[in-house]
Design an enzyme around this catalytic site. Sequence first.
Site, PDB file in Angstrom:
ATOM      1  N   ARG A 187       0.827  -1.296  -0.012  1.00  0.00           N
ATOM      2  CA  ARG A 187      -0.071   0.085   0.219  1.00  0.00           C
ATOM      3  C   ARG A 187       0.877   1.302  -0.153  1.00  0.00           C
ATOM      4  NH1 ARG A 187      -2.413  -3.533  -1.496  1.00  0.00           N
ATOM      5  NH2 ARG A 187      -4.341  -4.414  -0.860  1.00  0.00           N
ATOM      6  N   CYS A 236     -11.313  -0.078   2.385  1.00  0.00           N
ATOM      7  CA  CYS A 236     -10.910  -0.867   3.507  1.00  0.00           C
ATOM      8  C   CYS A 236     -10.457   0.346   4.439  1.00  0.00           C
ATOM      9  CB  CYS A 236      -9.708  -1.501   3.154  1.00  0.00           C
ATOM     10  SG  CYS A 236     -10.100  -3.114   2.306  1.00  0.00           S
ATOM     11  N   GLU A 306      -5.575   2.348   6.829  1.00  0.00           N
ATOM     12  CA  GLU A 306      -5.243   2.310   5.520  1.00  0.00           C
ATOM     13  C   GLU A 306      -5.802   3.659   4.871  1.00  0.00           C
ATOM     14  OE1 GLU A 306      -6.405  -0.222   1.335  1.00  0.00           O
ATOM     15  OE2 GLU A 306      -5.782  -1.371   3.266  1.00  0.00           O
TER      16      GLU A 306
END
Length: 314
Positions: A187, A236, A306
Amino acid sequence: MISAETVTLTADLMSGLSGRVSYNEPMSEHTSLQIGGSAAVYFQPEGLASLTQFMKRAHAQGVPFLVLGGGSNILFGDGGFDGVVVSTKGFRTIETQVTDKGLFIRAGAGVSLAQVVLAAEKESGQGIEGLAGIPGTLGGAVFGNAGSFGSEIKDAVIAVTIVSMDGQFRVLRKGDGRADGLNFSYRKSGIAENTVIVSVDMRLPIGDSATIAAKSHECLIKKRQTQPLSFHSAGCVFKNPLNGYAGALIEHAGCKGLTQGGIEVSMVHANFFINRGGGTAADYLSLMERVGSMVRAKFDVELSPEIRIIGDMI
């Protein structure tokens, strides 16, 4: 809260720039959560020259700014953002070319990731079918190294064109070894905050068109079955911890269906918080804290956000 100082500075900052400029822009209109106070200025540059000029001015004057793509992985505070939100939605060109090395794609940062997946499918480009159904823009997907079903955007990217914080135009190439270049991880892309991604170059191997289309369709169907795509969410909420899945930990900690104000832990996928209407950033953050605390108490695991959390919360 938008300060008088920012209002004074931005009047000069935005003078003569081509593109859409608006003041006290509600960020709830630009995010998938539909939450957030106002930004002092919202700027969607018309082209590269206007963007570069803005970046140089903002750097010289010390005016804070934030780069925004599709607004699908971000939470703006209820108190707003005392600076300039720079939208990449104006960079929407997409080109494809089949070569002896595979399918080459060059797309603007403002192109939706869904469009890129479809363009690859049309030309039998293989490798990003697992990204089908991920919301947001290509620029945001690259910045956060979006991934799903075993695929990550980094596997296809070969170069990224950026404008740096001080207005310098650069091309970052994968594998060039630069500390300030492309350094993908989970990520993350290694691209600095407040760098504007302008376009992305990708290369994919050529595969069987029917197989590619079937896999893309399968991944999209799975997402629709396992994620609350019909509700307003930011995707998310938490990153997956090492050797585990945030959604499973949240579910097994008994958090599914928990609510705070207008925000609810989805009953479909526990790592999605949905805005059922009237939700605020304060509600969302409070629910994040409650869920994080419950997971910590049951599993001794610390969940990390996130989503990006921006601006003043009150």
